[in-house]
Design an enzyme around this catalytic site. Sequence first.
Site, PDB file in Angstrom:
ATOM      1  N   HIS A 219       0.734  -1.161  -0.018  1.00  0.00           N
ATOM      2  CA  HIS A 219      -0.079  -0.169   0.085  1.00  0.00           C
ATOM      3  C   HIS A 219       0.876   1.274  -0.033  1.00  0.00           C
ATOM      4  O   HIS A 219       0.254   2.190  -0.149  1.00  0.00           O
ATOM      5  CB  HIS A 219      -0.867  -0.120   1.046  1.00  0.00           C
ATOM      6  CG  HIS A 219      -0.232   0.255   2.369  1.00  0.00           C
ATOM      7  ND1 HIS A 219       0.590  -0.646   3.096  1.00  0.00           N
ATOM      8  CD2 HIS A 219       0.021   1.463   3.057  1.00  0.00           C
ATOM      9  CE1 HIS A 219       1.093   0.101   4.326  1.00  0.00           C
ATOM     10  NE2 HIS A 219       0.776   1.250   4.182  1.00  0.00           N
TER      11      HIS A 219
HETATM   12  C1  UD1 Z   1      -2.203   5.611   5.807  1.00  0.00           C
HETATM   13  C2  UD1 Z   1      -0.866   5.977   6.351  1.00  0.00           C
HETATM   14  C3  UD1 Z   1       0.172   4.696   6.534  1.00  0.00           C
HETATM   15  C4  UD1 Z   1      -0.210   3.496   6.786  1.00  0.00           C
HETATM   16  C5  UD1 Z   1      -1.626   3.250   6.155  1.00  0.00           C
HETATM   17  C6  UD1 Z   1      -2.258   2.029   6.513  1.00  0.00           C
HETATM   18  C7  UD1 Z   1      -0.382   8.413   6.487  1.00  0.00           C
HETATM   19  C8  UD1 Z   1       0.732   9.259   5.750  1.00  0.00           C
HETATM   20  N1  UD1 Z   1      -0.337   7.055   5.931  1.00  0.00           N
HETATM   21  O1  UD1 Z   1      -1.849   5.305   4.399  1.00  0.00           O
HETATM   22  O2  UD1 Z   1       1.381   5.063   7.162  1.00  0.00           O
HETATM   23  O3  UD1 Z   1       0.641   2.854   6.526  1.00  0.00           O
HETATM   24  O4  UD1 Z   1      -2.660   4.288   6.494  1.00  0.00           O
HETATM   25  O5  UD1 Z   1      -3.286   1.539   5.607  1.00  0.00           O
HETATM   26  O6  UD1 Z   1      -1.001   8.682   7.307  1.00  0.00           O
HETATM   27  N2  UD1 Z   1      -9.395   4.861   1.602  1.00  0.00           N
HETATM   28  C9  UD1 Z   1     -10.462   4.216   1.451  1.00  0.00           C
HETATM   29  N3  UD1 Z   1     -11.194   4.058   2.691  1.00  0.00           N
HETATM   30  C10 UD1 Z   1     -10.502   4.185   3.856  1.00  0.00           C
HETATM   31  C11 UD1 Z   1      -9.468   4.839   3.831  1.00  0.00           C
HETATM   32  C12 UD1 Z   1      -8.608   5.103   2.666  1.00  0.00           C
HETATM   33  O7  UD1 Z   1     -10.854   3.974   0.466  1.00  0.00           O
HETATM   34  O8  UD1 Z   1     -11.133   4.021   4.999  1.00  0.00           O
HETATM   35  C13 UD1 Z   1      -8.363   5.206   0.383  1.00  0.00           C
HETATM   36  C14 UD1 Z   1      -8.871   6.327  -0.325  1.00  0.00           C
HETATM   37  O9  UD1 Z   1      -8.849   6.771  -1.819  1.00  0.00           O
HETATM   38  C15 UD1 Z   1      -7.726   7.453   0.231  1.00  0.00           C
HETATM   39  C16 UD1 Z   1      -6.615   6.292   0.166  1.00  0.00           C
HETATM   40  O10 UD1 Z   1      -6.944   5.019   0.500  1.00  0.00           O
HETATM   41  O11 UD1 Z   1      -7.286   8.627  -0.602  1.00  0.00           O
HETATM   42  C17 UD1 Z   1      -5.472   6.789   1.028  1.00  0.00           C
HETATM   43  O12 UD1 Z   1      -5.750   6.656   2.606  1.00  0.00           O
HETATM   44  P1  UD1 Z   1      -4.832   7.485   3.327  1.00  0.00           P
HETATM   45  O13 UD1 Z   1      -5.369   7.776   4.606  1.00  0.00           O
HETATM   46  O14 UD1 Z   1      -4.514   8.981   2.994  1.00  0.00           O
HETATM   47  O15 UD1 Z   1      -3.481   6.821   3.082  1.00  0.00           O
HETATM   48  P2  UD1 Z   1      -2.975   5.469   3.380  1.00  0.00           P
HETATM   49  O16 UD1 Z   1      -2.408   4.936   2.035  1.00  0.00           O
HETATM   50  O17 UD1 Z   1      -4.095   4.592   3.796  1.00  0.00           O
END
Ligand code: UD1
Length: 364
Positions: free
Chosen positions: A206
């Site tokens: 991820h």
């Molecule tokens: C975040 C953390 C990362 C951690 C990871 C675990 C930061 C900088 N990154 O990354 O350190 O290892 O979480 O998962 O804080 N999304 C969904 N549903 C959700 C959450 C996210 O669909 O419940 C999708 C959305 O498109 C979103 C993308 O995932 O834009 C990224 O989510 P985000 O929380 O920005 O970062 P992660 O890649 O999950």
Amino acid sequence: MLKTICVCGARPNFMKVAPIVEACARSSEIEVLLVHTGQHYDKNMSRIFFDELELPEPDINLEVGSSSHAAQTAEVMRRFEPVCLEYHPDWVVVVGDVNSTLAAALVAAKLGVSVAHVEAGLRSFDRAMPEEINRVLTDAISNLLFVTERSGLENLKREGIADSKVKFVGNVMIDTVMRHRPRAEASSILERLELAPKGYVMVTLHRPENVDAAGTLTSILRALEVISADQPVAFPMHPRTRGNLTGMGLAGWVSPSANLRIIDPLGYVDFLKLMLDASLVLTDSGGIQEETTILGLPCLTLRDNTERPVTITQGTNRLAGRSTDTIIAAYRAVRAHPPATDHVPELWDGHAADRILTSLLAAD
Ligand code: UD1
């Protein structure tokens, strides 16, 4: 009574706050307000962990959701400040290295509230990782820094953090693994996925540096294709990765195939079972490097560095890089010579949360 706010926001936070909240609930000297920032919000990225880890319902959900780093961090800050002002905590406890961690710590520090950082001192020395920036900045403004492995002590000393603020307490993620392992053993996930114990590889992926660029993502997927000809690959896919594959026109990779089983993210219990019975784990997660170490499972980390070096020196982890060739070479090497599994990193004993509680109560 010590008043504490415990903050969590993203999936890897939930298994870290669970033992802390539980230890606090057993104490009559500490009161906890549990705040969920809402950074993660899908049922299988958030809700399921509250149910399975027996976390109480968050007292407050800030519902920040997804956006750019700046917008997400700023939104947590904007919404967390009034909570701090109203509750007047003695401590704000933050865990890990996600955007919610830094945002909440910064709000507390500016309000003059003491900050305790759980999982302090880890360093990849790679500022291209958003988590590295979150780690360095959170540590710089924390009043108590709880460290999981000795490398953290050296890193914090080098950064000029006073020894008196730093406590080597072990690893709360391991508290959670130990507590929930018996339940995981009973999960039926292998039957549901038609996998044989020790007859498959588990994959998670991820990190932006691995999944946001089509070239890197494709080279990792090519390696998985080769490995899946050897044994089935079970791949619970993070929404970021799934979204990117679709957006990049690579959706063909996510169609079901007999040997590359791409599935939705799993809850804690099924995930732990899938990990326990894997022959080998490929991941770019930080926490999984630690969990495989304690479980004695070979782990190939699809990165060029790790902020958790004890998982290599004492554990079962090995860096495999991000190119098709390096990943396949590491896979073959580990299959031929599995790592030793008889070391347990110091203080990874299931009691880290108790040590944290003792330190918090002593500090006040
Ligand atoms: C975040 C953390 C990362 C951690 C990871 C675990 C930061 C900088 N990154 O990354 O350190 O290892 O979480 O998962 O804080 N999304 C969904 N549903 C959700 C959450 C996210 O669909 O419940 C999708 C959305 O498109 C979103 C993308 O995932 O834009 C990224 O989510 P985000 O929380 O920005 O970062 P992660 O890649 O999950």
